[in-house]
Design a protein around this motif. Structure first.
Motif: not given
Length: 130
Positions: A73-77, A80-85, A99-100
């Motif tokens: 779960d922590e890596f899914q979160e 999402d943080e990496v994608r936003r950054a 995300v791909t």
């Protein structure tokens, strides 16, 4: 439907095509035909200097392999943080950075920096498996 390498460029698969676009259709067909020829002769990340993310018609274009990713779960979160950054670094909305693409970029970054990847794996306990 988008034309691909084996498609008949002269068949109109789109029932709702605009008759006013008839003049541009033949030009588009010529452009697609030359692009198809270019893509058949090169498997590099660019075709005629146009980057993949710009020339592709869909996010899945040229992506024939599906990778199942099982993550905590922590890596899914974190993803999402990496994608936003990353989107912020690019000056884009996160919704415009698939995300791909993010996942393929992870692999490329790891390829360029295997020592960083190994360091993380060691932190996770790989040093005990030697």
């Amino acid at each position: 439907m988008k034309e691909g390498p084996g498609s008949d460029l002269f068949v109109d698969d789109e029932p709702d095509s605009d008759p006013d676009d008839a003049d541009s259709d033949s030009e588009d067909a010529d452009t697609r035909a030359s692009a198809t020829t270019d893509s058949d002769t090169s498997t590099s990340s660019t075709t005629t200097g146009i980057p993949y993310t710009v020339r592709r018609q869909t996010v899945k274009e040229d992506r024939t392999h599906e990778l199942a990713i099982f993550a905590r779960d922590e890596f899914q979160e974190l993803e999402d943080e990496v994608r936003r950054a990353v989107a912020d670094e690019l000056g884009m909305s996160p919704g415009n950075v698939p995300v791909t693409d993010i996942r393929e970029a992870y692999i490329e970054v790891a390829r360029r920096n295997p020592e960083d990847m190994a360091a993380v794996l060691d932190e996770w306990g790989y040093e005990h498996l030697r």
